[in-house]
Scaffold this active site. Structure first.
Site, short mmCIF file in Angstrom:
data_model
loop_
_atom_site.label_atom_id
_atom_site.label_comp_id
_atom_site.label_asym_id
_atom_site.label_seq_id
_atom_site.Cartn_x
_atom_site.Cartn_y
_atom_site.Cartn_z
N CYS A 112 -6.59 -6.30 0.95
CA CYS A 112 -5.15 -6.27 0.65
C CYS A 112 -4.45 -7.41 1.38
O CYS A 112 -4.51 -7.49 2.61
CB CYS A 112 -4.53 -4.94 1.06
N ASN A 129 -10.15 -9.20 -5.63
CA ASN A 129 -8.80 -8.72 -5.42
C ASN A 129 -7.84 -9.90 -5.69
O ASN A 129 -8.28 -10.97 -6.10
CB ASN A 129 -8.65 -8.18 -3.99
N THR A 130 -6.56 -9.71 -5.44
CA THR A 130 -5.58 -10.73 -5.81
C THR A 130 -5.69 -11.99 -4.94
O THR A 130 -6.22 -11.96 -3.82
CB THR A 130 -4.16 -10.16 -5.68
N GLY A 156 -10.29 -9.52 -12.60
CA GLY A 156 -9.41 -10.70 -12.49
C GLY A 156 -8.98 -11.25 -13.83
O GLY A 156 -9.70 -12.03 -14.44
N GLY A 196 -6.91 -4.88 -14.97
CA GLY A 196 -5.85 -4.65 -14.00
C GLY A 196 -4.47 -4.89 -14.57
O GLY A 196 -3.91 -4.04 -15.27
N LEU A 240 0.81 -1.23 0.00
CA LEU A 240 0.00 0.00 0.00
C LEU A 240 0.84 1.28 0.00
O LEU A 240 0.50 2.25 0.68
CB LEU A 240 -0.97 0.01 1.19
C1 DHB Z 1 -1.48 -4.70 -2.59
C2 DHB Z 1 -2.78 -4.38 -2.31
C3 DHB Z 1 -3.78 -5.18 -2.81
O1 DHB Z 1 -5.08 -4.93 -2.56
C4 DHB Z 1 -3.48 -6.27 -3.59
O2 DHB Z 1 -4.44 -7.06 -4.05
C5 DHB Z 1 -2.18 -6.58 -3.87
C6 DHB Z 1 -1.18 -5.78 -3.36
C7 DHB Z 1 -0.37 -3.94 -2.00
O3 DHB Z 1 -0.38 -2.72 -1.94
O4 DHB Z 1 0.57 -4.61 -1.55
#
Ligand code: DHB
Length: 306
Positions: free
Chosen positions: A131, A193-194, A244, A266, A73
């Site tokens: 995150c 998200n990831t 995604g 993304g 972040l």
């Molecule tokens: C970060 C934040 C995320 O929401 C994510 O999916 C991957 C990385 C980050 O800032 O590290």
């Protein structure tokens, strides 16, 4: 030409192709390279109360099946976002959705309150409760129904702008978190998200990421994203913004068939920052070929066997 406009809450977007948080900076880089005026919306990089340096390197690695990042972040903090970026957004004709991250409910609220206290043209907030890369907050919220509902409800009190909760796939049941977001008053959810991942160098025996784990993104996670969107579509009434691994208009159509009303591009932006516009043009051609005058009839229209 088909009408690509879509509505989320009370906000209408000219098209459903957005760019995802963290993959397009603050939306102001290299205007000579990319014309952002055709993009449906830009979701800006996560902003926290105070500026953050992020995690030490290595914090990004490419693997044969997707990219892993653990940026932690890194961002300029809300004060600079307000003083330096909001004035630029004022004269851009692309809608801006501000992504907010925090390590406590108070931090998310403080960031939102500061932005709500000034005049701006941002159209909404995407709340990063997913995150994977920070010790406190982040995913802590997105894996807990009660916390998600409480955070959503609190934030709802402070804004009439769009409130979108960004869901994590790293949970037992993503539909439960989606329902909590809906119950708390969110206008929409974005998913996904990831996916938590790891990468190891067999020669040096070392982790390729400082924080050991990071967030996997890119085409490898498309099937995960499609399944999550489809499950959420069957569980809530609020709109879903699919995310995604999309790299083409065909991928976008699949996400719409799974239940998305809009999508975010993304990781593909890293290879080609102009890809969202290309996908948009291809999507237009597809709808023309199919004699469709809007995408709404395709939302959630996948034909399943059971
Ligand atoms: C970060 C934040 C995320 O929401 C994510 O999916 C991957 C990385 C980050 O800032 O590290």
């Amino acid at each position: 030409m088909a009408d690509l406009s879509i509505k989320i809450g009370h906000t209408t977007f000219k098209n459903p192709i957005f760019v995802a948080s963290g993959t397009f900076g603050y939306g102001t880089d290299n205007p000579e390279l990319v014309d952002v005026s055709n993009i449906g919306a830009i979701v800006t990089k996560s902003i926290t109360l105070n500026p953050r340096e992020g995690n030490p390197p290595p914090r990004i690695v490419e693997t044969p099946s997707g990219m892993i990042n653990s940026i932690g972040l890194a961002n300029i903090g809300v004060e600079k976002y307000i003083s330096e970026l909001l004035p630029i957004y004022e004269v851009m004709d692309t809608p801006i959705i501000m992504n907010i991250a925090g390590s406590s409910i108070t931090e998310y609220i403080d960031v939102m309150k500061k932005v709500e206290a000034v005049s701006s043209n941002i159209v909404g907030y995407e709340i990063n409760i997913s995150c994977p890369n920070v010790k406190e907050g982040g995913m802590e919220f997105g894996v807990d129904c009660e916390m998600t509902e409480k955070l959503t409800r609190e934030l709802r009190n402070f804004t009439d702008r769009l409130l979108i909760m960004k869901l994590s796939p790293n949970v037992t049941d993503i539909t439960a978190i989606a329902k909590s977001s809906e119950n708390g008053g969110a206008d929409a959810v974005s998913a996904i998200n990831t996916v938590v991942g790891m990468s190891i160098d067999h020669k040096t025996k070392k982790s390729n990421i400082y924080t050991t784990y990071g967030g996997l993104s890119g085409p490898a996670i498309k099937p995960v994203g499609l399944a999550c969107v489809h499950k959420v579509f069957n569980a809530v009434k609020i709109p879903i913004i699919g995310i995604g691994g999309m790299v083409s208009s065909h991928d976008v159509i699949e996400y719409i068939l799974a239940g998305s009303c809009a999508v975010q591009i993304g990781t593909a932006n890293y290879r080609d920052p102009g890809i969202a516009e290309k996908i948009l043009n291809d999507l237009n051609d597809y709808l023309d070929e199919q004699n469709l005058n809007s995408i709404t009839s395709l939302i959630g229209a996948v034909k399943t066997y059971v």
